[in-house]
Design a protein around this motif. Structure first.
Motif, PDB file in Angstrom:
ATOM      1  N   UNK A 228       0.823  -1.218   0.000  1.00 14.55           N
ATOM      2  CA  UNK A 228       0.000   0.000   0.000  1.00 14.55           C
ATOM      3  C   UNK A 228       0.850   1.258   0.000  1.00 14.55           C
ATOM      4  N   UNK A 229       1.971   1.235   0.712  1.00 17.27           N
ATOM      5  CA  UNK A 229       2.837   2.414   0.755  1.00 17.27           C
ATOM      6  C   UNK A 229       3.455   2.664  -0.619  1.00 17.27           C
ATOM      7  N   UNK A 230       3.870   1.572  -1.290  1.00 19.75           N
ATOM      8  CA  UNK A 230       4.457   1.709  -2.628  1.00 19.75           C
ATOM      9  C   UNK A 230       3.425   2.294  -3.579  1.00 19.75           C
ATOM     10  N   UNK A 231       2.178   1.881  -3.404  1.00 17.54           N
ATOM     11  CA  UNK A 231       1.118   2.383  -4.278  1.00 17.54           C
ATOM     12  C   UNK A 231       0.948   3.894  -4.141  1.00 17.54           C
ATOM     13  N   UNK A 232       1.255   4.424  -2.980  1.00 16.73           N
ATOM     14  CA  UNK A 232       1.132   5.870  -2.783  1.00 16.73           C
ATOM     15  C   UNK A 232       2.390   6.614  -3.207  1.00 16.73           C
ATOM     16  N   UNK A 233       3.405   5.854  -3.642  1.00 15.85           N
ATOM     17  CA  UNK A 233       4.585   6.520  -4.177  1.00 15.85           C
ATOM     18  C   UNK A 233       5.814   6.449  -3.299  1.00 15.85           C
ATOM     19  N   UNK A 234       5.734   5.730  -2.167  1.00 17.88           N
ATOM     20  CA  UNK A 234       6.916   5.606  -1.308  1.00 17.88           C
ATOM     21  C   UNK A 234       7.872   4.614  -1.966  1.00 17.88           C
ATOM     22  N   UNK A 235       9.113   5.028  -2.205  1.00 10.34           N
ATOM     23  CA  UNK A 235      10.035   4.221  -3.008  1.00 10.34           C
ATOM     24  C   UNK A 235      10.911   3.294  -2.173  1.00 10.34           C
ATOM     25  N   UNK A 236      11.046   3.606  -0.886  1.00 15.82           N
ATOM     26  CA  UNK A 236      11.926   2.796  -0.047  1.00 15.82           C
ATOM     27  C   UNK A 236      11.358   2.788   1.376  1.00 15.82           C
ATOM     28  N   UNK A 237      11.274   1.589   1.964  1.00 15.87           N
ATOM     29  CA  UNK A 237      10.747   1.501   3.331  1.00 15.87           C
ATOM     30  C   UNK A 237      11.741   0.755   4.200  1.00 15.87           C
ATOM     31  N   UNK A 238      12.028   1.324   5.340  1.00 11.59           N
ATOM     32  CA  UNK A 238      12.940   0.704   6.301  1.00 11.59           C
ATOM     33  C   UNK A 238      12.210   0.550   7.611  1.00 11.59           C
ATOM     34  N   UNK A 239      12.231  -0.664   8.165  1.00 11.94           N
ATOM     35  CA  UNK A 239      11.545  -0.864   9.438  1.00 11.94           C
ATOM     36  C   UNK A 239      12.546  -1.271  10.508  1.00 11.94           C
ATOM     37  N   UNK A 240      12.454  -0.620  11.647  1.00  3.25           N
ATOM     38  CA  UNK A 240      13.355  -0.927  12.756  1.00  3.25           C
ATOM     39  C   UNK A 240      12.531  -1.280  13.988  1.00  3.25           C
ATOM     40  N   UNK A 241      12.951  -2.358  14.677  1.00  5.07           N
ATOM     41  CA  UNK A 241      12.278  -2.702  15.930  1.00  5.07           C
ATOM     42  C   UNK A 241      12.592  -1.620  16.960  1.00  5.07           C
ATOM     43  N   UNK A 242      13.837  -1.147  16.939  1.00  7.19           N
ATOM     44  CA  UNK A 242      14.244  -0.110  17.872  1.00  7.19           C
ATOM     45  C   UNK A 242      15.335   0.732  17.225  1.00  7.19           C
ATOM     46  N   UNK A 243      15.236   2.029  17.392  1.00 12.37           N
ATOM     47  CA  UNK A 243      16.208   2.932  16.780  1.00 12.37           C
ATOM     48  C   UNK A 243      16.267   4.182  17.649  1.00 12.37           C
ATOM     49  N   UNK A 244      17.383   4.895  17.567  1.00 11.67           N
ATOM     50  CA  UNK A 244      17.488   6.123  18.377  1.00 11.67           C
ATOM     51  C   UNK A 244      16.409   7.112  17.974  1.00 11.67           C
ATOM     52  N   UNK A 245      16.431   7.484  16.697  1.00 11.34           N
ATOM     53  CA  UNK A 245      15.479   8.471  16.205  1.00 11.34           C
ATOM     54  C   UNK A 245      15.326   8.265  14.701  1.00 11.34           C
ATOM     55  N   UNK A 246      14.093   8.224  14.246  1.00 11.09           N
ATOM     56  CA  UNK A 246      13.884   7.998  12.806  1.00 11.09           C
ATOM     57  C   UNK A 246      14.392   9.193  12.002  1.00 11.09           C
ATOM     58  N   UNK A 247      14.315  10.408  12.583  1.00 16.97           N
ATOM     59  CA  UNK A 247      14.838  11.578  11.866  1.00 16.97           C
ATOM     60  C   UNK A 247      16.358  11.493  11.697  1.00 16.97           C
ATOM     61  N   UNK A 248      17.042  11.016  12.745  1.00 19.68           N
ATOM     62  CA  UNK A 248      18.492  10.884  12.668  1.00 19.68           C
ATOM     63  C   UNK A 248      18.866   9.848  11.604  1.00 19.68           C
ATOM     64  N   UNK A 249      18.115   8.760  11.572  1.00 21.32           N
ATOM     65  CA  UNK A 249      18.373   7.714  10.572  1.00 21.32           C
ATOM     66  C   UNK A 249      18.097   8.267   9.160  1.00 21.32           C
ATOM     67  N   UNK A 250      17.024   9.024   9.014  1.00 17.37           N
ATOM     68  CA  UNK A 250      16.697   9.591   7.706  1.00 17.37           C
ATOM     69  C   UNK A 250      17.799  10.557   7.254  1.00 17.37           C
ATOM     70  N   UNK A 251      18.373  11.295   8.212  1.00 14.00           N
ATOM     71  CA  UNK A 251      19.456  12.228   7.866  1.00 14.00           C
ATOM     72  C   UNK A 251      20.668  11.461   7.362  1.00 14.00           C
ATOM     73  N   UNK A 252      20.931  10.298   7.967  1.00 17.04           N
ATOM     74  CA  UNK A 252      22.054   9.473   7.518  1.00 17.04           C
ATOM     75  C   UNK A 252      21.788   8.961   6.105  1.00 17.04           C
ATOM     76  N   UNK A 253      20.537   8.571   5.837  1.00 13.00           N
ATOM     77  CA  UNK A 253      20.188   8.108   4.486  1.00 13.00           C
ATOM     78  C   UNK A 253      20.343   9.237   3.474  1.00 13.00           C
TER      79      UNK A 253
END
Lengths: 164, 254
Positions: B4-29
């Motif tokens: 469903x996410x791909x259908x809306x145009x999301x090109x890459x999905x990353x799932x984490x059970x636990x992470x410091x901060x999704x914004x920090x991870x997105x900045x690294x990407x």
């Protein structure tokens, strides 16, 4: 809307200033900065000093929004003696921060060499923190806005000499 | 699972059970330039979620926390649009919640917090890392199944979750898809310069008509809130006339 006839509330009125000072004491504020059209007043209070001192007075005739340094608007044709001068302008309306957080050092200082990707400041608007890269290589010769100051779209924030 | 996410145009999905901060991870990407955009980073649990400045966002098990990493140029979102995008994200979350709760209880606190029954349910943090080409990170933290009822009084007085408000358990995945879809729709409207802000915002504005105090360290703006301006700034009637506020934190409203 802020009417152009709201002169009745002259911000330099002594009673008004007295009220502001009372408010500052009451809420233990260090600084109050008021702008109305072409008038501006900023009261700063040293917390050891009981009485605030006035540090800023009337701004020059044109309203501050349009009062960017003369060369700021002239992106296309720099003056002859400014052949190597480039201005780093704000890409959006917001508040200018020269440092990443209140305790940190400024991103850049006058005299410092910057590269295209060097972060020079942050502009915040609506909780968006936009880290602004220099996008030019050269030496910072002037910082044109103060920390915490409001900037308009296109406002010149830094003056850079690309020959140094 | 991510169709469903791909259908809306999301090109890459990353799932984490636990992470410091999704914004920090997105900045690294964003820095690595290694993934297709828009990319979505989702965490079941954040250990160091961030808010404005040094604020932290607490998210236990059951909260929805994700960040959308955008290619600002490809999405036709130049920097002058970013502040509006910040508000548009709050509207997207607002509308998703209004489908699941009595709509009149869901309100917006400028610039992009979502409140239910006067308590904060969602925080949004938009960041622009100094990347070229420009990248934009929109982080969302929404309290869904993480009940705060067992939490300290101080938190319960100020924050709430969907499950606390509706007395039921929610499908977090379904809410994720709904919120992301709505965000992408709002983003498109912002990009096409047809985003309808003022009427929609004012109808849901928590602050309108109230006396607000906005901390713009070191100064303070106080006055009656007149609603939102078309450029996303908050209109405040002060002693010296109407002011538009672009930055700072609304400390109190009464």
């Amino acid at each position: 809307m802020a009417g152009s006839e709201s002169r009745s509330g002259d911000i330099f009125d002594v009673d008004r200033i007295r009220r502001l000072i009372e408010l500052m004491k009451e809420h233990d504020l260090r600084e109050i900065d008021l702008k109305q059209e072409d008038q501006q007043i900023r009261l700063c209070r040293n917390l050891d000093e009981p009485v605030p001192r006035v540090v800023t007075q009337i701004a020059p005739a044109p309203p501050p929004q349009v009062a960017a340094p003369a060369a700021a608007a002239s992106g296309s044709a720099p003056a002859a003696d400014e052949a190597n001068i480039v201005y780093i302008k704000s890409p959006m309306v917001g508040t200018f921060y020269c440092r990443p957080n209140p305790k940190a050092e400024a991103f850049v200082k006058v005299g410092q060499r910057v590269e295209s990707e060097t972060t020079v400041c942050i502009v915040e608007a609506m909780k968006v923190f936009n880290e602004i890269p220099a996008e030019v290589a050269g030496t910072i010769v002037a910082v044109l806005v103060e920390d915490g100051e409001a900037v308009d779209f296109g406002k010149a924030m830094f003056k850079v000499d690309t020959s140094k | 699972m991510d169709e469903p996410l791909a259908a809306w145009g999301v090109a890459h999905v990353e799932r984490h059970a636990e992470i410091e901060s999704t914004n920090t991870r997105a900045a690294a990407l964003a820095k690595g330039n290694a993934v297709a955009l828009p990319a979505l980073v989702i965490a079941a649990r954040q250990t160091a979620g961030r808010g404005r400045g040094a604020n932290r966002w607490w998210s236990g098990e059951g909260a929805l926390t994700f960040s959308l990493l955008l290619d600002a140029a490809a999405d036709r979102l130049p920097a002058e649009c970013w502040p509006l995008l910040s508000l548009a994200t709050a509207l997207a979350v607002n509308d998703a919640l209004a489908e699941r709760l009595p709509a009149e209880r869901v309100q917006l606190k400028w610039p992009n917090d979502v409140y239910v029954s006067g308590k904060k349910i969602c925080g949004i943090l938009v960041e622009a890392p100094p990347a070229r080409p420009p990248r934009l990170i929109v982080g969302v933290g929404l309290n869904v199944n993480n009940s705060l009822r067992g939490g300290p009084e101080e938190i319960r007085a100020r924050a709430t979750s969907l499950t606390d408000e509706a007395d039921q358990h929610f499908d977090v995945e379904e809410i994720l898809e709904d919120v992301v879809r709505r965000m992408l729709v709002e983003m498109e409207a912002v990009a096409q310069r047809r985003f309808d802000l003022t009427s929609r915002w004012d109808a849901r504005c928590l602050l309108r008509g109230r006396t607000v105090r906005i901390d713009q360290a070191p100064s303070l703006v106080a006055g009656r809130c007149l609603g939102i301006h078309i450029d996303g700034s908050l209109r405040v009637q002060t002693l010296d006339g109407e002011r538009r506020v672009y930055a700072g934190v609304v400390q109190s409203w009464e």
